[in-house]
Design an enzyme around this catalytic site. Structure first.
Site, PDB file in Angstrom:
ATOM      1  N   SER A 886       3.919 -24.304  22.064  1.00  0.00           N
ATOM      2  CA  SER A 886       3.445 -24.263  23.179  1.00  0.00           C
ATOM      3  C   SER A 886       3.085 -25.591  24.175  1.00  0.00           C
ATOM      4  O   SER A 886       2.263 -25.651  25.000  1.00  0.00           O
ATOM      5  CB  SER A 886       1.827 -23.630  23.164  1.00  0.00           C
ATOM      6  OG  SER A 886       1.178 -24.216  22.239  1.00  0.00           O
ATOM      7  N   LYS A 929      -8.003 -21.082  23.395  1.00  0.00           N
ATOM      8  CA  LYS A 929      -7.699 -22.447  24.202  1.00  0.00           C
ATOM      9  C   LYS A 929      -8.507 -22.210  25.303  1.00  0.00           C
ATOM     10  O   LYS A 929      -9.054 -23.358  25.788  1.00  0.00           O
ATOM     11  CB  LYS A 929      -6.232 -21.971  24.626  1.00  0.00           C
ATOM     12  CG  LYS A 929      -5.153 -22.341  23.520  1.00  0.00           C
ATOM     13  CD  LYS A 929      -3.901 -22.248  23.849  1.00  0.00           C
ATOM     14  CE  LYS A 929      -2.868 -22.449  22.724  1.00  0.00           C
ATOM     15  NZ  LYS A 929      -1.412 -22.424  22.886  1.00  0.00           N
TER      16      LYS A 929
END
EC number: 3.4.21.53
Length: 985
Positions: A886, A929
């Site tokens: 990512s 996140k």
């Protein structure tokens, strides 16, 4: 003619010796003590030789002489005869044959005796036999002999010894010697091999068989024994010792043949008092030892039959040969030619043997007494049981056990499955037939104990009140709305159906988020029994499926133990750390859990110990894991996964205030009015000391604060007076009444005395204790210096630096990706990568470099930055391994920031993987996140478009105040990062 004399008297014509010269055949077999006569070494040929008739006595030529019917016994032999109780005269019928192994001076007498033997041998041909076959040449003529290695103990004259010859050449030479009527060889003890391990006897024998020629000669002791080859069967050779030899030189190497000298004992005075005293001490020692061992008595009898009367040298040899001396001590006796010294050496060995015999007798006596005591106690107990049974006072163990087991199953007999009931009945019948002392009895008893104690068909009454369950879940945990919602759905389904089915729920999340405590709260909300067991590191299938009953100490598996512990068939079972299952030589526990957790199979779960099926379909299984990627896919497929991402700062403040602080205050004995912790202190504690996703470390820090507060209060004297403790409520009431009356009486007296004579009232001093205040200013005094600092390193993001969002097993975190120019020059374009990156991130960096060059070529075709610049990309915190898919868009943005020399906006963080065509791929860990971005005071976040659904499912307090953009192409990221687009998506 010089003969050789071993004084071997053969009772050829005695009826007691009809089986040869041995008194009894079994006496010879008994001579297996101390490696002298190993019982297993006597071959059938040798026993046949000993028990056959005396068909070969007439072949003993000059070596045999006949003695009259009234021989003169030696004093030594008379002494030993008194010890053993054996008298040769009682078995003699008039004549005896002697076989001599020492040189004598009566050659003419020997020849005359030989002729007499030849005339008498035909009469006794079928009655007796000698173990020593007549030979030609005579033993004293054998000056060259085959050298045979003896590995364990030396061969003494007059004794037998079996050896094994593995070398075909040596064996053939020995057989050839017997055919030529010269069956003699030299037996020499092997020296120790300094390079060999003494504990490995097999390797030692192998090394002996490999020795040849000079190498073998160097390993042999010089002094050995001339041995007659009595018999050969296979590779086993029976040797009979004659006299001492000394090696002079080697004649041939293979097989090893040597020249020898025949050794004689040094001359000595038989009338010497010292020699006599030493010999009689040896005999006295023999007398003491013979009292403790009958085997020694057999040795004496057999030796005198083989070798003749005991002389001083023979007495020394006999004592050394039969005692338990080691090989070196025995060889020392064999090499000693001084008779007096030999007797002294033998005496030392005999004394040691006597001490060993005494110790052996003491040990045997102690063990015998112990066994006798146990047997007596056992018999008395059995008699006591029989008496009690006759009087009707007590039943026997088997009846009592059967009654106990039947009493267990009687209340629930209708609920027990038919196949289980049948097994129980069969085992009860079997128990009555077994002896209580047998091992099978204990196995059956334990098996019945487990079968009858399980809660067959017993279910706890479940509570399907949704409102009550909601209240309980909210009392125990703050937030976690998705978990609570799933539990309430389960309760609602059970209420509509009237019954509930077992389910498998997997709670995944970082440590400390409350996965285990949630399982306990669910059990309380459902009114189910709770059982927890951890499978972290479990590598044995038997822990799940149980052991077979054939094993010693066999036990059922964890599920059977669970049912016994909780007493109901529908508990809530929490399987902790299921992602940390091990795998070893005892099987794969993950595969064993498939049957346990599969709703289609666990209705007939089979435990190896019980060997009957159990219905686990009503059990509610709750599993916990930190990372579901570590769970095997077949096992994960049977679970309903509920993710617990962690807590944001606001949630942690609520949890600390409403749950953790109250618990810590109660555990430390601090009252609420004695301390106050400000919200600013809690916020600082969370942000600077406890940034992890869970609250376990936060709980530790709060407990640390209250412990220090408790210490401070005690030091200042704020200790409550200890109240009088009453044993029961009535006593407490009386104490209270008495105390109240005494207090009133004291007040009245004080009033009266104040009227008569005013006095100063004395009351206990009350120490004024200030309330302890904990705020941000003094927090470090209680928990130390801050552990964490701001993750946001830059107030204004420099060129080439971009903040990314990452996911770890501890929750979410932010990290910077930095890029700088190392070298510029035409054609020097390249990329170096550091930061302990994994393979996936390294590939992402290469893709990012390619995509950045492509975008730069589209945006600014004349810009040759990437073609002419050597770049260095680094991800800080180099000591921490990093990997994942990512970070692609963050790396591209960092490279483009350096190429365009434009910094990105300071409140921007992003995550997402980019393909070579610029498409943005979805990622995981959206909630973690997002929480990490809020903790770093990031307001603008870029997520892939495919993750919009994941973000929409987040709680409003998590999404509050964030400007989130969802993109599916990198072009939008370029505009947001460098165009400072204020428009929200």
């Amino acid at each position: 003619m010089k003969g050789f004399d071993t004084n071997l008297r053969l009772q050829a014509s005695s009826p007691e010796f009809s089986n040869g010269f041995l008194p009894k055949r079994q006496n010879f077999i008994k001579l297996n003590r101390r490696n002298c006569y190993p019982r297993s070494s006597f071959s059938p040929t040798m026993l046949k030789l000993f028990t056959s008739s005396a068909s070969r006595v007439h072949h003993l030529t000059p070596a045999i002489r006949v003695v009259g019917s009234s021989p003169v016994e030696s004093p030594l032999f008379k002494a030993l005869s008194q010890i053993t109780g054996w008298n040769r005269r009682s078995t003699s019928l008039g004549h005896r044959a002697f076989f001599c192994s020492e040189p004598t001076d009566g050659e003419a007498a020997a020849e005359a005796e030989a002729k007499a033997v030849e005339s008498d041998s035909e009469v006794s041909d079928s009655k007796s036999s000698s173990a020593i076959v007549p030979t030609n040449p005579r033993p004293e003529d054998c000056l060259t002999v085959l050298a045979l290695p003896v590995p364990h103990r030396p061969l003494f004259p007059g004794f037998y010894m079996p050896i094994y010859v593995k070398d075909p050449k040596v064996l053939a030479a020995l057989q050839e010697s017997r055919r030529r009527q010269a069956p003699y060889a030299g037996a020499f003890l092997l020296k120790d091999d300094p390079s060999a391990d003494s504990s490995s006897s097999t390797d030692a024998e192998k090394n002996i068989n490999e020795l040849k020629g000079k190498e073998l000669l160097n390993r042999l002791h010089e002094v050995g024994t001339l041995a007659q080859i009595s018999s050969i069967q296979g590779d086993q050779v029976i040797l009979v010792g004659h006299r001492r030899l000394r090696i002079k030189e080697m004649v041939s190497e293979e097989p090893l043949t040597v020249k020898v000298d025949h050794l004689k004992d040094n001359p000595f005075d038989m009338d010497d008092d010292v020699v006599k005293a030493t010999s009689f001490e040896v005999i006295s020692t023999l007398r003491d030892v013979l009292k403790t061992s009958s085997l020694w008595r057999d040795h004496v009898q057999t030796y005198t039959q083989h070798i003749g009367d005991f002389t001083y040298p023979r007495l020394a040899d006999f004592g050394a040969a039969i005692c338990g001396a080691n090989r070196h001590q025995a060889q020392e006796v064999l090499e000693e030619l001084d008779v007096h010294k030999r007797l002294r050496l033998t005496l030392e060995l005999m004394k040691k043997e006597m001490e060993i015999s005494k110790i052996q007798e003491t040990i045997a006596k102690a063990i015998e007494e112990k066994i006798s005591g146990e047997q007596r106690r056992y018999l008395l107990n059995e008699q006591l049981k029989a008496i009690k049974k006759e009087l009707g006072v007590e039943t026997d163990d088997k009846s009592a056990l059967s009654a106990k087991f039947k009493e267990r199953i009687e209340p629930n007999k209708e609920k027990i499955p038919a196949h289980v009931l049948q097994v129980i009945e069969e085992e009860l019948t079997k128990l009555q037939l077994l002896e209580a002392s047998s091992s099978e009895f204990n196995v059956t008893r334990n098996y019945l104990d487990w079968l009858t104690i399980l809660p067959w068909g017993n279910y706890s009454n479940e509570n399907f009140d949704v409102a009550r369950a909601q209240t309980i879940l909210d009392e125990d945990h703050y937030g976690l709305s998705d978990v609570k919602e799933r539990i309430l759905e389960f309760i609602a389904v059970g209420r509509l159906r009237g019954t509930s089915q077992g389910k498998i729920i997997c709670l995944s999340g970082p440590p400390g988020v409350g996965k285990t405590s949630i399982g306990r709260s669910i059990a309380r909300a459902l009114n189910r029994k709770f059982f927890r067991f951890s499978v972290g590191g479990l590598a044995d299938v038997a822990e799940i499926k149980g052991h077979r009953r054939t094993y010693v100490g066999a036990m059922p598996g964890k599920m059977v133990q669970c049912l016994k512990s909780v007493g109901t068939a529908n508990p809530l079972v929490l399987i902790d750390e299921i992602d940390k299952l091990g795998r070893g030589h005892a099987g794969d526990p993950a595969s064993a859990l498939l049957e346990l957790l599969d709703p289609e199979q666990n209705a007939n779960f089979l435990d190896h110990y019980l060997d009957v099926t159990i219905d686990l379909s009503k059990v509610l299984f709750v599993c916990t894991a930190n990372v579901i990627d570590m769970i095997p896919n077949p096992l994960l497929d049977r679970m309903e996964v509920i993710s617990i991402a962690g807590y944001i700062t606001d949630e942690k403040v609520h949890i600390a205030r409403d749950y953790l602080e109250k618990t810590a205050r109660g555990d430390c004995g601090v009252k609420p009015e004695q301390v106050e912790v400000s919200d600013a202190a809690l916020l600082s504690l969370i942000e600077n000391y406890c940034r992890e996703a869970g609250v376990r470390n936060l709980q530790k820090q709060i407990e640390k604060i209250y412990r220090k507060i408790a210490l401070k209060l005690v030091r200042e004297g704020a200790v409550p007076e200890e109240p009088a403790v009453a044993s029961d409520p009535e006593e407490a009431e009386i104490v209270a009444d008495v105390g109240e009356s005494l207090e009133n009486h004291t007040v009245e007296e004080n009033t009266v005395s104040s009227v008569e004579e005013p006095k100063e009232e004395t009351q206990p001093k009350k120490i004024a204790i200030e309330k302890v205040m904990i705020d941000e200013s003094n927090l470090a005094d209680y928990v130390g210096k801050p552990v964490f600092h701001a993750e946001k390193l830059y107030e204004q993001t420099p060129v080439g630096v971009v903040m990314g969002l990452a996911w770890t097993s501890m929750g979410g975190s932010t990290l910077y990706i930095e890029t700088t120019v190392v070298e510029e020059g035409e054609g020097k374009g390249g990329l170096n990568i550091t930061g302990q990156l994994g393979d996936v991130m390294k590939e992402s960096a290469q893709i990012a470099h390619t995509v950045a060059r492509k975008i730069m070529l589209e945006k600014e075709p004349e810009n040759q930055f990437f073609a002419n610049s050597k770049l260095h990309l680094h991800v800080p915190a180099g000591a921490t391994p990093k990997d994942g898919p990512s970070a692609g868009c963050t790396m591209i943005t960092s490279l483009l920031s350096l190429a365009t020399k434009k910094p990105v906006r300071k409140d921007l963080a992003m995550t997402g993987e980019v393909t070579l065509t610029g498409r943005i791929l979805p990622i995981g860990g959206v909630k973690e996140k997002t929480i990490a971005a809020r903790r770093s005071q990031i307001k603008t976040i870029i997520f892939p478009e495919a993750n919009r659904r994941d973000f929409d499912e987040l709680a409003e307090n998590v999404k509050e105040g964030l400007n989130v953009h969802f993109v599916d192409d990198y072009g939008k990221i370029f505009e947001l990062a460098f165009g400072y687009d204020k428009q929200e998506d």
